[in-house]
Scaffold this motif. Structure first.
Motif, PDB file in Angstrom:
ATOM      1  N   ALA A   7       1.243  -1.261  -0.039  1.00 30.87           N
ATOM      2  CA  ALA A   7      -0.001  -0.072   0.095  1.00 30.87           C
ATOM      3  C   ALA A   7       0.651   1.255  -0.020  1.00 30.87           C
ATOM      4  O   ALA A   7       1.881   1.311   0.793  1.00 30.87           O
ATOM      5  N   VAL A   8       0.565   2.198  -1.138  1.00 32.73           N
ATOM      6  CA  VAL A   8       1.237   3.285  -0.875  1.00 32.73           C
ATOM      7  C   VAL A   8       0.214   4.759  -0.939  1.00 32.73           C
ATOM      8  O   VAL A   8      -0.777   4.600  -1.600  1.00 32.73           O
ATOM      9  N   PHE A   9       0.609   5.394   0.162  1.00 32.41           N
ATOM     10  CA  PHE A   9      -0.378   6.749   0.166  1.00 32.41           C
ATOM     11  C   PHE A   9       0.397   7.899   0.612  1.00 32.41           C
ATOM     12  O   PHE A   9       1.091   7.791   1.490  1.00 32.41           O
ATOM     13  N   GLU A  10       0.172   9.034  -0.222  1.00 32.79           N
ATOM     14  CA  GLU A  10       0.931   9.824   0.200  1.00 32.79           C
ATOM     15  C   GLU A  10       2.220   9.895   0.339  1.00 32.79           C
ATOM     16  O   GLU A  10       2.788  10.556   1.133  1.00 32.79           O
ATOM     17  N   MET A  38     -13.763   6.213   8.473  1.00 29.37           N
ATOM     18  CA  MET A  38     -12.421   6.545   8.251  1.00 29.37           C
ATOM     19  C   MET A  38     -12.056   7.508   6.940  1.00 29.37           C
ATOM     20  O   MET A  38     -12.746   7.223   6.109  1.00 29.37           O
ATOM     21  N   GLN A  39     -11.177   8.248   7.147  1.00 34.30           N
ATOM     22  CA  GLN A  39     -10.457   8.887   5.561  1.00 34.30           C
ATOM     23  C   GLN A  39     -10.030   7.747   5.093  1.00 34.30           C
ATOM     24  O   GLN A  39      -9.606   7.028   5.502  1.00 34.30           O
ATOM     25  N   ASN A  40      -9.825   8.147   3.770  1.00 31.70           N
ATOM     26  CA  ASN A  40      -9.051   7.285   2.858  1.00 31.70           C
ATOM     27  C   ASN A  40      -7.618   7.288   3.151  1.00 31.70           C
ATOM     28  O   ASN A  40      -6.984   8.358   3.818  1.00 31.70           O
ATOM     29  N   GLY A  41      -6.944   6.087   3.150  1.00 32.02           N
ATOM     30  CA  GLY A  41      -5.604   6.228   3.769  1.00 32.02           C
ATOM     31  C   GLY A  41      -5.213   4.990   4.232  1.00 32.02           C
ATOM     32  O   GLY A  41      -5.916   3.697   4.253  1.00 32.02           O
ATOM     33  N   HIS A  42      -3.931   4.642   4.742  1.00 34.60           N
ATOM     34  CA  HIS A  42      -3.655   3.418   5.155  1.00 34.60           C
ATOM     35  C   HIS A  42      -4.333   2.657   6.099  1.00 34.60           C
ATOM     36  O   HIS A  42      -4.651   1.593   6.395  1.00 34.60           O
ATOM     37  N   ASP A  43      -4.675   3.678   7.129  1.00 29.87           N
ATOM     38  CA  ASP A  43      -5.640   3.196   8.267  1.00 29.87           C
ATOM     39  C   ASP A  43      -6.845   2.305   7.864  1.00 29.87           C
ATOM     40  O   ASP A  43      -7.262   1.517   8.351  1.00 29.87           O
TER      41      ASP A  43
END
Length: 168
Positions: A15-18, A54-59
């Protein structure tokens, strides 16, 4: 499929985010820790519904896979929802547990939940092995509610996997 990929490619990016990348090994560890917490501390059982706010992202990815690894059902909702909208999703889906983040936590005050889980406040551990079957309910996203109250759309593991495989 996630655990199989993690076993085959532990050091590859999962997973890659920001600009932040997690390997499969790191992601699997985080997913298993949360799944264990959901099972042990929250008493999650096969088929239980869990609100994912949750917001989009790793979590979000961690929480989604952890809920599935717990053999529970992901009920994703928009972090833009207000408390009363969340109440409808909880009551309609029969969710007793929610996973959220610090800045959204206060909206759950007074809602009929047994547990509200924050990823930074979990007890690490190893989850029970998953026993999910292809026809088990996997996800229950809600419609927008443009023609009335939002309605849950039931997707099994088989239908989700079919759509993922079809997109590849």
């Amino acid at each position: 499929m996630f655990l199989r990929s993690a076993g085959k490619h532990p050091d590859k990016p999962a997973a890659v985010f920001e600009g932040i990348s997690f390997t499969y090994k790191v992601l699997q560890n985080k997913v298993e820790n949360l799944a264990s917490h959901l099972q042990q501390a929250c008493g999650l059982q096969r088929g239980d519904r869990v609100l994912l706010d949750m917001q989009n992202g790793h979590d979000f990815v961690i929480a989604c896979f952890a809920i599935l690894l717990s053999d529970a059902v992901v009920v994703p909702v928009s972090p833009m929802n207000l408390t009363e909208e969340l109440r409808h999703y909880l009551e309609d889906s029969d969710a007793r547990v929610a996973v959220t983040e610090d800045d959204l936590f206060s909206r759950f005050s007074g809602l009929p939940l047994d547990h509200v889980v924050l990823l930074n406040k979990i007890t690490p551990g190893k989850p029970r092995p998953s026993v999910a079957k292809p026809d088990d309910l996997c996800m229950m996203p809600y419609t927008s509610g443009s023609t009335g109250k939002p309605k849950g759309c039931m997707h099994t593991h088989a239908t989700v996997l079919h759509n993922v495989a079809g997109a590849a």
